[in-house]
Design an enzyme around this catalytic site. Structure first.
Site, PDB file in Angstrom:
ATOM      1  N   LYS A 195     -21.067 126.350  41.046  1.00 37.30           N
ATOM      2  CA  LYS A 195     -22.068 127.343  41.480  1.00 37.30           C
ATOM      3  C   LYS A 195     -21.389 128.559  42.104  1.00 37.30           C
ATOM      4  O   LYS A 195     -21.705 129.696  41.784  1.00 37.30           O
ATOM      5  CB  LYS A 195     -23.014 126.702  42.507  1.00 37.30           C
ATOM      6  CG  LYS A 195     -23.935 127.698  43.179  1.00 37.30           C
ATOM      7  CD  LYS A 195     -24.871 127.039  44.165  1.00 37.30           C
ATOM      8  CE  LYS A 195     -24.380 126.974  45.575  1.00 37.30           C
ATOM      9  NZ  LYS A 195     -24.331 128.259  46.295  1.00 37.30           N
ATOM     10  N   ASN A 196     -20.432 128.296  42.975  1.00 37.58           N
ATOM     11  CA  ASN A 196     -19.850 129.418  43.720  1.00 37.58           C
ATOM     12  C   ASN A 196     -18.889 130.256  42.878  1.00 37.58           C
ATOM     13  O   ASN A 196     -18.402 131.288  43.341  1.00 37.58           O
ATOM     14  CB  ASN A 196     -19.159 128.911  44.997  1.00 37.58           C
ATOM     15  CG  ASN A 196     -20.182 128.457  46.028  1.00 37.58           C
ATOM     16  OD1 ASN A 196     -21.382 128.634  45.831  1.00 37.58           O
ATOM     17  ND2 ASN A 196     -19.707 127.864  47.115  1.00 37.58           N
TER      18      ASN A 196
ATOM     19  N   CYS B 202     -30.196 132.605  57.416  1.00 38.83           N
ATOM     20  CA  CYS B 202     -30.495 131.588  56.425  1.00 38.83           C
ATOM     21  C   CYS B 202     -30.462 130.245  57.119  1.00 38.83           C
ATOM     22  O   CYS B 202     -30.265 130.162  58.330  1.00 38.83           O
ATOM     23  CB  CYS B 202     -29.506 131.626  55.268  1.00 38.83           C
ATOM     24  SG  CYS B 202     -27.943 130.876  55.686  1.00 38.83           S
TER      25      CYS B 202
ATOM     26  N   ARG C  31     -26.185 134.961  58.919  1.00 39.58           N
ATOM     27  CA  ARG C  31     -25.161 135.211  57.889  1.00 39.58           C
ATOM     28  C   ARG C  31     -24.961 136.717  57.806  1.00 39.58           C
ATOM     29  O   ARG C  31     -25.477 137.380  56.909  1.00 39.58           O
ATOM     30  CB  ARG C  31     -25.590 134.655  56.525  1.00 39.58           C
ATOM     31  CG  ARG C  31     -25.885 133.178  56.473  1.00 39.58           C
ATOM     32  CD  ARG C  31     -24.719 132.289  56.128  1.00 39.58           C
ATOM     33  NE  ARG C  31     -24.123 132.417  54.838  1.00 39.58           N
ATOM     34  CZ  ARG C  31     -24.252 131.530  53.842  1.00 39.58           C
ATOM     35  NH1 ARG C  31     -25.035 130.498  53.973  1.00 39.58           N
ATOM     36  NH2 ARG C  31     -23.578 131.676  52.723  1.00 39.58           N
TER      37      ARG C  31
ATOM     38  N   ASP D 174     -18.770 123.109  52.856  1.00 38.59           N
ATOM     39  CA  ASP D 174     -19.873 122.626  52.011  1.00 38.59           C
ATOM     40  C   ASP D 174     -19.794 121.124  51.746  1.00 38.59           C
ATOM     41  O   ASP D 174     -20.798 120.504  51.382  1.00 38.59           O
ATOM     42  CB  ASP D 174     -19.871 123.374  50.659  1.00 38.59           C
ATOM     43  CG  ASP D 174     -20.346 124.809  50.811  1.00 38.59           C
ATOM     44  OD1 ASP D 174     -20.765 125.189  51.920  1.00 38.59           O
ATOM     45  OD2 ASP D 174     -20.284 125.560  49.816  1.00 38.59           O
TER      46      ASP D 174
ATOM     47  N   ARG E   3     -30.785 124.264  43.829  1.00 38.84           N
ATOM     48  CA  ARG E   3     -29.962 125.482  43.874  1.00 38.84           C
ATOM     49  C   ARG E   3     -28.536 125.179  43.425  1.00 38.84           C
ATOM     50  O   ARG E   3     -27.833 126.068  42.943  1.00 38.84           O
ATOM     51  CB  ARG E   3     -29.908 126.035  45.304  1.00 38.84           C
ATOM     52  CG  ARG E   3     -31.208 126.659  45.790  1.00 38.84           C
ATOM     53  CD  ARG E   3     -30.996 127.299  47.149  1.00 38.84           C
ATOM     54  NE  ARG E   3     -29.738 127.996  47.168  1.00 38.84           N
ATOM     55  CZ  ARG E   3     -28.850 127.957  48.160  1.00 38.84           C
ATOM     56  NH1 ARG E   3     -29.105 127.289  49.257  1.00 38.84           N
ATOM     57  NH2 ARG E   3     -27.721 128.604  48.071  1.00 38.84           N
TER      58      ARG E   3
HETATM   59  C1  UD1 Z   1     -19.391 131.147  50.422  1.00 37.57           C
HETATM   60  C2  UD1 Z   1     -20.072 130.075  49.630  1.00 37.57           C
HETATM   61  C3  UD1 Z   1     -20.637 129.019  50.548  1.00 37.57           C
HETATM   62  C4  UD1 Z   1     -19.535 128.486  51.460  1.00 37.57           C
HETATM   63  C5  UD1 Z   1     -18.824 129.620  52.165  1.00 37.57           C
HETATM   64  C6  UD1 Z   1     -17.608 129.170  52.980  1.00 37.57           C
HETATM   65  C7  UD1 Z   1     -20.890 131.252  47.695  1.00 37.57           C
HETATM   66  C8  UD1 Z   1     -22.074 131.711  46.898  1.00 37.57           C
HETATM   67  N1  UD1 Z   1     -21.156 130.661  48.852  1.00 37.57           N
HETATM   68  O1  UD1 Z   1     -20.410 131.743  51.244  1.00 37.57           O
HETATM   69  O2  UD1 Z   1     -21.161 127.963  49.756  1.00 37.57           O
HETATM   70  O3  UD1 Z   1     -20.135 127.638  52.416  1.00 37.57           O
HETATM   71  O4  UD1 Z   1     -18.348 130.579  51.215  1.00 37.57           O
HETATM   72  O5  UD1 Z   1     -16.707 128.502  52.155  1.00 37.57           O
HETATM   73  O6  UD1 Z   1     -19.752 131.361  47.254  1.00 37.57           O
HETATM   74  N2  UD1 Z   1     -19.189 136.224  57.995  1.00 37.57           N
HETATM   75  C9  UD1 Z   1     -19.351 137.284  58.864  1.00 37.57           C
HETATM   76  N3  UD1 Z   1     -19.501 138.536  58.341  1.00 37.57           N
HETATM   77  C10 UD1 Z   1     -19.486 138.779  57.003  1.00 37.57           C
HETATM   78  C11 UD1 Z   1     -19.297 137.688  56.114  1.00 37.57           C
HETATM   79  C12 UD1 Z   1     -19.159 136.413  56.650  1.00 37.57           C
HETATM   80  O7  UD1 Z   1     -19.386 137.098  60.075  1.00 37.57           O
HETATM   81  O8  UD1 Z   1     -19.616 139.949  56.592  1.00 37.57           O
HETATM   82  C13 UD1 Z   1     -19.065 134.837  58.547  1.00 37.57           C
HETATM   83  C14 UD1 Z   1     -20.267 133.968  58.118  1.00 37.57           C
HETATM   84  O9  UD1 Z   1     -21.364 134.166  58.976  1.00 37.57           O
HETATM   85  C15 UD1 Z   1     -19.691 132.583  58.217  1.00 37.57           C
HETATM   86  C16 UD1 Z   1     -18.225 132.794  57.789  1.00 37.57           C
HETATM   87  O10 UD1 Z   1     -17.967 134.192  57.949  1.00 37.57           O
HETATM   88  O11 UD1 Z   1     -19.712 132.111  59.534  1.00 37.57           O
HETATM   89  C17 UD1 Z   1     -17.948 132.361  56.361  1.00 37.57           C
HETATM   90  O12 UD1 Z   1     -18.665 133.142  55.479  1.00 37.57           O
HETATM   91  P1  UD1 Z   1     -18.183 133.487  54.006  1.00 37.57           P
HETATM   92  O13 UD1 Z   1     -16.816 132.953  53.731  1.00 37.57           O
HETATM   93  O14 UD1 Z   1     -18.423 134.935  53.781  1.00 37.57           O
HETATM   94  O15 UD1 Z   1     -19.210 132.640  53.161  1.00 37.57           O
HETATM   95  P2  UD1 Z   1     -20.112 133.131  51.988  1.00 37.57           P
HETATM   96  O16 UD1 Z   1     -19.348 134.012  51.059  1.00 37.57           O
HETATM   97  O17 UD1 Z   1     -21.410 133.634  52.525  1.00 37.57           O
END
Ligand code: UD1
Length: 417
Positions: free
Chosen positions: A22-23, A116, A121, A306, A398
Site C-alpha cells: 500500500k505504502n 487522523c 498528522r 505499522d 484500506r
Molecule cells: C507513512 C506511512 C505510514 C507509516 C509512516 C511511518 C504511507 C502512505 N504511510 O506515513 O503507514 O506509519 O510513514 O513509517 O506511506 N510529521 C511531522 N510533520 C510532517 C510530517 C510528519 O511532524 O510534515 C511527523 C508525523 O506526525 C509522525 C512522524 O512525523 O509523528 C512520521 O510521519 P511520516 O514518516 O511523515 O509518516 P507518513 O508519511 O504520514
C-alpha cells in the site's frame, strides 16, 4: 457496513501470497501525474486507498483502469490541480499528490489534512520543503494553495525528522525541477526506493534512495513505464502474527525477506522459527509464544510503527510480560481499548504499552479504530475462544486485499458479513 465474524482457535497452516505494498503504490500512483502517456502498474493491491487514489487521478483528468491487479493511467488530459475536500478526507495520504501536481501544473490546492486516528498528522515538513523548492504557499479557510508558475528550482533540504511522506513529496516535486535537489536526513524505507525506481524508469535521475542522502537531478520531462510494486511488508507481518498467535506454520510467498529483518527478529525472540528463501519465508510457531523483552518502533531499518499493533496483539497470549514503545505516532494505542474486550491484559503509560500475556482470550464484539489496530483485533480474535465480531472493517479494507479469504484459505474460521 461490513463486519468480520471470527470463530477463533484454528491453527493457521498453508501458503499465502502477499499483495503489493500500500505504502508503495500510493506515491507511485501520485507519481504518474508527472509522466506523459500511459503508466502501467502491476501488483497493485485491491484496496480502498487505491480506489481513493484512482478517484483523485480521475478528478484531475486522468483515464484509469484497474484489472487483475494491474492499473493503467493515462495522464494526457490532466486539466485540474485541485483535490476537493471530499477526496482529501477519504485518505490522509492524498497529501502525497501535492509534489506531483505542483511539478506538473505549477499550482496545487488541497484542503488541510488535519488530524487522523493516529493523532495529529502535521504537514509542516512537506510545506517548508516545497517552499525551499520555490513554491509560494498561502493558507486560508482550511485550503492550502501552492504556486510555482515558472516551475520549481532544486535546493538543499534538511529534514528535521526523516518523514516518509515529506521525502516522497520532495522527490516528486524535484524530479522535474530545474537543477539539483539534495535531501539530507531522508527517509530510507523500501517504499521510498520503489518510488525512486519507478521515477528513474520514467527518465528521472534520482540517486541515493534507501540512504539518508538523496540527490535528484531535475529533468525536463518524464515518460511512462511499466512497473511492478514491491510486496507489502506490513501485510506479511500481519499473516505472520496471525500464524504465531495460533501456533501454526505458513509459507509467505512474494515477500522481500530483507525488508522484514527487524520484524523477523521479534518473531524469533518470541520463539518462532523462520526459514528464508529468495522471495518467500516459512514461519513456524511454538505451541505457546514467549515474551519479548522490549519492542521500540523506529524509522527504517528499525521496527516499523505499522507492525506494532500486530505484534502487540500476538504478545497478548505469550508467556510473560512484553513491552512496546511507540516512538513515531502520539496516539497509536487507541485499539488497545477494543482489544481489552477480548480479555487482554495491557496497560498503557504514555508511549509505552505493558503487555501481560494471558492464558486465553475470549471472543467479543469490537470495532476497528484504525487500519493496523483493526488488523490487530483480527489477529487476537483468531486465537480467542468463541466468536468475535469485528465492526468498522472499512479501516481494514484500506490496507488489506481479501483478508478474510486469505485467512480462511490458511484454515481460519472467518466470514465477512
Ligand atoms: C507513512 C506511512 C505510514 C507509516 C509512516 C511511518 C504511507 C502512505 N504511510 O506515513 O503507514 O506509519 O510513514 O513509517 O506511506 N510529521 C511531522 N510533520 C510532517 C510530517 C510528519 O511532524 O510534515 C511527523 C508525523 O506526525 C509522525 C512522524 O512525523 O509523528 C512520521 O510521519 P511520516 O514518516 O511523515 O509518516 P507518513 O508519511 O504520514
Amino acid at each position: 457496513m461490513s463486519k468480520l465474524v471470527i470463530n477463533g482457535g484454528n491453527r493457521l497452516f498453508g501458503e499465502v501470497s502477499i499483495h503489493g505494498a500500500k505504502n508503495s503504490v500510493l506515491p507511485i500512483l501520485a507519481a504518474t501525474v508527472l509522466c506523459n502517456g500511459n503508466s502501467i502498474i502491476h501488483n497493485c493491491p485491491k484496496l480502498s486507498d487505491v480506489n481513493a487514489s484512482l478517484n483523485i487521478l480521475r478528478h484531475l483528468g486522468c483515464n484509469c483502469s484497474f484489472k487483475n491487479n494491474t492499473v493503467t493511467i493515462d495522464t494526457n488530459e490532466i486539466r485540474c490541480s485541485r483535490i476537493p475536500d471530499s477526496l482529501m478526507l477519504k485518505m490522509r495520504s492524498s497529501v502525497i499528490f501535492l509534489g506531483a501536481i505542483l511539478g506538473r501544473c505549477g499550482n496545487a490546492v488541497i484542503s488541510s489534512p488535519g488530524g487522523c486516528e493516529l493523532g495529529p498528522r502535521p504537514i509542516d515538513l512537506h510545506i517548508s520543503a516545497l517552499k525551499r523548492l520555490g513554491a509560494k504557499v498561502t493558507e486560508s479557510h482550511g485550503l492550502i494553495e501552492f504556486n510555482a508558475p515558472k516551475g520549481l528550482n532544486g535546493a538543499n533540504i534538511n529534514l528535521s525528522f526523516a518523514s516518509v511522506g515529506a521525502t516522497e513529496n520532495i522527490i516528486l516535486a524535484s524530479s522535474t525541477a530545474k537543477g539539483v535537489t539534495i535531501i539530507h536526513n531522508a527517509a530510507k524505507e523500501p517504499e521510498i526506493c520503489d518510488l525512486a525506481d519507478f521515477l528513474n524508469s520514467c527518465g528521472a535521475r534520482i540517486f541515493g534512495a534507501g540512504t539518508d542522502v538523496i540527490t535528484i537531478y531535475g529533468v525536463d520531462s518524464l515518460k511512462c513505464c511499466e512497473h511492478t510494486v514491491i510486496p507489502d511488508r506490513i501485510a506479511a507481518a500481519t499473516y505472520m502474527a496471525a500464524t504465531a498467535i495460533t501456533g501454526g506454520e505458513i509459507t509467505l510467498k512474494n515477500v522481500m525477506p530483507s525488508h522484514l529483518t527487524a520484524i523477523n527478529s521479534v518473531f524469533e525472540e518470541a520463539g518462532c522459527q523462520i526459514k528464508y528463501a529468495e522471495k518467500s519465508i516459512i514461519v513456524k510457531a511454538p505451541q505457546r509464544l514467549s515474551r519479548v523483552s522490549i519492542v521500540r518502533t523506529a524509522i527504517y531499518p528499525g521496527f516499523p510503527t505499522d507492525a506494532g499493533p500486530l505484534i502487540l496483539a500476538m504478545l497478548t497470549k505469550a508467556r510473560g510480560t512484553s513491552i512496546m514503545v511507540e516512538n513515531i505516532f502520539e496516539n497509536r494505542f487507541r485499539y488497545i481499548d477494543e482489544l481489552k474486550r477480548l480479555g487482554v491484559n495491557v496497560r498503557v503509560e504514555g508511549r509505552v504499552a505493558i503487555v501481560e500475556g494471558v492464558d486465553s482470550l475470549s471472543g467479543a464484539a469490537c470495532k476497528c479504530t484504525d487500519l493496523r489496530g483493526g488488523a490487530a483485533l483480527v489477529v487476537a480474535a483468531l486465537a480467542a475462544q468463541g466468536v468475535t465480531v469485528v465492526g468498522d472493517t472499512h479501516h481494514i479494507k484500506r490496507g488489506y486485499e481479501n483478508i478474510a479469504e486469505r485467512l480462511s484459505l490458511l484454515g481460519a474460521d472467518i466470514k465477512e458479513i
